[in-house]
Write a protein that holds these residues in place. Structure first.
Motif, short mmCIF file in Angstrom:
data_model
loop_
_atom_site.label_atom_id
_atom_site.label_comp_id
_atom_site.label_asym_id
_atom_site.label_seq_id
_atom_site.Cartn_x
_atom_site.Cartn_y
_atom_site.Cartn_z
N PHE A 315 0.83 -1.20 0.00
CA PHE A 315 0.00 0.00 0.00
C PHE A 315 0.87 1.26 0.00
O PHE A 315 0.63 2.21 -0.76
CB PHE A 315 -0.91 0.01 1.23
CG PHE A 315 -1.70 1.28 1.41
CD1 PHE A 315 -2.92 1.45 0.77
CD2 PHE A 315 -1.21 2.31 2.21
CE1 PHE A 315 -3.63 2.63 0.93
CE2 PHE A 315 -1.92 3.49 2.37
CZ PHE A 315 -3.14 3.65 1.73
N LYS A 316 1.89 1.29 0.85
CA LYS A 316 2.76 2.46 0.95
C LYS A 316 3.46 2.75 -0.38
O LYS A 316 3.58 3.91 -0.80
CB LYS A 316 3.80 2.25 2.04
CG LYS A 316 3.23 2.18 3.45
CD LYS A 316 4.33 1.87 4.46
CE LYS A 316 3.77 1.71 5.86
NZ LYS A 316 4.82 1.39 6.85
N LEU A 317 3.90 1.68 -1.05
CA LEU A 317 4.59 1.86 -2.33
C LEU A 317 3.63 2.37 -3.40
O LEU A 317 4.01 3.18 -4.25
CB LEU A 317 5.22 0.53 -2.76
CG LEU A 317 6.45 0.10 -1.95
CD1 LEU A 317 6.79 -1.36 -2.23
CD2 LEU A 317 7.65 1.00 -2.27
N ARG A 318 2.38 1.89 -3.36
CA ARG A 318 1.40 2.39 -4.33
C ARG A 318 1.13 3.88 -4.12
O ARG A 318 1.12 4.66 -5.07
CB ARG A 318 0.09 1.60 -4.21
CG ARG A 318 -1.00 2.09 -5.17
CD ARG A 318 -2.21 1.19 -5.14
NE ARG A 318 -2.91 1.23 -3.88
CZ ARG A 318 -3.79 2.18 -3.54
NH1 ARG A 318 -4.05 3.18 -4.37
NH2 ARG A 318 -4.42 2.12 -2.39
N ILE A 319 0.94 4.28 -2.87
CA ILE A 319 0.69 5.69 -2.56
C ILE A 319 1.90 6.54 -2.95
O ILE A 319 1.76 7.61 -3.55
CB ILE A 319 0.38 5.88 -1.07
CG1 ILE A 319 -0.93 5.17 -0.71
CG2 ILE A 319 0.29 7.36 -0.72
CD1 ILE A 319 -2.14 5.71 -1.44
N ALA A 320 3.11 6.06 -2.63
CA ALA A 320 4.32 6.80 -2.96
C ALA A 320 4.45 6.99 -4.47
O ALA A 320 4.81 8.08 -4.94
CB ALA A 320 5.55 6.07 -2.42
N THR A 321 4.13 5.95 -5.23
CA THR A 321 4.21 6.02 -6.69
C THR A 321 3.20 7.02 -7.25
O THR A 321 3.50 7.79 -8.15
CB THR A 321 3.99 4.63 -7.31
OG1 THR A 321 4.95 3.71 -6.77
CG2 THR A 321 4.14 4.67 -8.82
N GLU A 322 1.99 7.00 -6.70
CA GLU A 322 0.96 7.92 -7.18
C GLU A 322 1.32 9.37 -6.86
O GLU A 322 1.10 10.26 -7.68
CB GLU A 322 -0.39 7.55 -6.55
CG GLU A 322 -0.95 6.24 -7.10
CD GLU A 322 -2.27 5.85 -6.44
OE1 GLU A 322 -2.70 6.56 -5.51
OE2 GLU A 322 -2.86 4.84 -6.86
N ILE A 323 1.87 9.61 -5.67
CA ILE A 323 2.30 10.97 -5.33
C ILE A 323 3.43 11.41 -6.25
O ILE A 323 3.46 12.54 -6.74
CB ILE A 323 2.75 11.05 -3.86
CG1 ILE A 323 1.58 10.76 -2.93
CG2 ILE A 323 3.30 12.44 -3.55
CD1 ILE A 323 1.97 10.65 -1.46
N ALA A 324 4.36 10.49 -6.53
CA ALA A 324 5.47 10.80 -7.43
C ALA A 324 4.96 11.15 -8.82
O ALA A 324 5.47 12.05 -9.48
CB ALA A 324 6.44 9.62 -7.51
N GLY A 325 3.91 10.43 -9.28
CA GLY A 325 3.31 10.74 -10.57
C GLY A 325 2.74 12.14 -10.61
O GLY A 325 2.88 12.87 -11.60
N GLY A 326 2.07 12.53 -9.52
CA GLY A 326 1.54 13.89 -9.44
C GLY A 326 2.65 14.93 -9.43
O GLY A 326 2.54 15.99 -10.05
N LEU A 327 3.76 14.61 -8.74
CA LEU A 327 4.90 15.53 -8.70
C LEU A 327 5.52 15.69 -10.08
O LEU A 327 5.85 16.81 -10.50
CB LEU A 327 5.94 15.00 -7.70
CG LEU A 327 7.18 15.88 -7.48
CD1 LEU A 327 6.78 17.23 -6.90
CD2 LEU A 327 8.16 15.18 -6.54
#
Length: 459
Positions: A315-327
């Motif tokens: 879950f943490k990796l999925r959230i981190a990836t999605e935030i990185a995509g927004g960045l």
């Protein structure tokens, strides 16, 4: 001997590199100035940063070697050729590190040819000056080429991925980049119009208005309030209503504040279809107050959610990836994701919370309102730690001055046990003290996504 990293922050040592040539001549001054520009560009690179650093390092080493050679004639043809070669290197770094010019190079099929011309021209100029210690071997040339192609491939793949949901399925990559560039032009034109024109002549805010009778309360059992954000209903869907100001005060005493709102609305309107950014529906005025209406985040903000839930690394990796995509999306759009202290949409009760995510260079010069992409990278690295630890960084520090001292002196939150090595590595790279050593959002997204996909595979 100085290194690229040690002069990276401001390029302040550039003029010292060539100080021992007997006398300061015009071309030497030009070379020093060009090096300072190259360092600044490499430090702020939004794409292909590792290659930009390597090219900058080549120029630094060549400059230091040149400093040991007495210059007899400032009009020497070899020296002039060297000045031209590093000028072209500077221009090339600027193009491949900036989103707009980078995408234009791709659509014009120029980028690999430009790389070959620039690097070979620098090789020839260095050879003409007799700087034998700086001449590349065949292995160096091949290593440079592999790094360059790898960086370019990463940047293109990431840009394509984070913008793919904005366009028709039938578009190829070139068509998407052209369309995305047109969208960026629209956004920046709207933002520039706000900055230059009279507010009453700008229709951005006016066109975003939602009639207040279309925003209704949820049922009593579903009513929820998170600070200044209230759960509402708009056209049969749940939305967030966020108060951002009083109309009277905005129009009469805080003219700059309404300009900030106009700018934000202009950006949000164009980015509303991006999958990694909260959907913006419009603005609403009611009882003398101005609100932004946007997508309702069912699980709340990240800080609150992490306090109340224990999550798996998947879950943490999925959230981190999605935030990185927004960045990444913000960076290729040339918008900083960081909030300014004067931003009227920001309301923080505990000011020490804000300082926990600020980059060291911002803490040292907080009055400077320019947020850079490298500040964003640092802040995101701290968010990665927050995800791993599921707590606020430096939670035990309550005095702002103590917090600033810790961060600017190089202290970082402690590493968390059982953190995936790739995740830990990208986090540590992101919170490096020197901005030039931090990775780009492209690279962070790529590494985090790879880490996330590996977590999905059965052992």
């Amino acid at each position: 001997m100085a290194t690229l990293d040690s002069v990276g922050t401001a390029g302040k040592a550039a003029s010292e590199v060539l100080i021992n040539v007997g006398q300061i001549v015009p071309l030497v001054g030009i070379i020093a100035a060009l090096f300072r520009e190259i360092i600044a560009l490499a430090e702020k690179a939004g794409h292909n940063k590792r290659f930009c650093r390597r090219l900058a390092e080549r120029v630094r080493v060549a400059n230091q070697t040149l400093a040991q050679i007495p210059i007899k004639d400032e009009n020497d043809l070899a020296l002039k050729n060297y000045v031209q070669a590093i000028t072209n290197c500077k221009d090339f770094i600027e193009k491949i590190s900036n989103s707009g010019t980078f995408m234009k190079l791709f659509t014009a099929h120029e980028i690999e040819a430009a790389y070959k011309n620039v690097t070979e021209e620098l090789d020839v100029a260095i050879n003409q000056l007799g700087l034998t210690m700086c001449i590349r071997t065949s292995k160096d040339i091949e290593d440079d080429r592999k790094l360059f192609l790898s960086e370019i491939k990463t940047s293109f793949q990431v840009i394509e991925e984070v913008t793919k949901d904005l366009y028709d399925i039938g578009m190829d990559v070139q068509q998407r980049f052209v369309a995305f560039e047109a969208k960026l032009d629209t956004i920046h034109t709207a933002v520039d119009n706000v900055s230059k024109g009279v507010i009453t002549n700008n229709k951005t805010l006016e066109n975003s208005k939602i009639p207040c009778n279309q925003i209704t309360d949820c049922g009593e059992e579903d009513e929820e309030k998170r600070g200044h954000i209230v759960k509402k209903i708009y056209i049969y869907q749940t939305v967030a209503q966020k108060e951002i100001g009083h109309i009277y005060s905005l129009e009469n005493s805080l003219q700059k504040s309404i300009e900030l709102i106009e700018r934000e609305v202009a950006i949000l309107t164009e980015l509303k279809n991006c999958q990694n950014i909260i959907t913006f529906y419009g603005t609403m005025q009611r009882s003398g107050k101005l609100y932004i209406i946007s997508e309702w985040a069912e699980k709340g903000d990240l800080n609150t959610y992490l306090k109340n839930h224990t999550e798996t690394w998947e879950f943490k990796l999925r959230i981190a990836t999605e935030i990185a995509g927004g960045l990444v999306f913000c960076h290729i759009s040339n918008f900083s994701s960081s909030r300014k202290e004067s931003d009227v949409t920001t309301k923080v009760k505990d000011i020490t919370l804000r300082y926990r995510w600020l980059a060291p260079e911002k803490l040292e010069n907080y009055k400077d309102n320019e947020y850079t992409k490298q500040c964003d990278i640092y802040s995101f690295a701290i968010v990665l730690w927050e995800l791993a630890a599921q707590e606020v960084p430096f939670a035990d520090v309550t005095v702002v001055t103590d917090l600033i001292t810790k961060i600017t002196s190089g202290e970082r939150p402690p590493l968390i046990k059982d953190t995936p090595p790739a995740y830990e590595k990208i986090m540590q790279q992101g919170w490096q003290r020197l901005p030039i050593k931090r990775p780009t959002a492209d690279l962070m997204f790529k590494e985090l996504k790879s880490c996330y996909l590996k977590s999905l595979k059965p052992l």
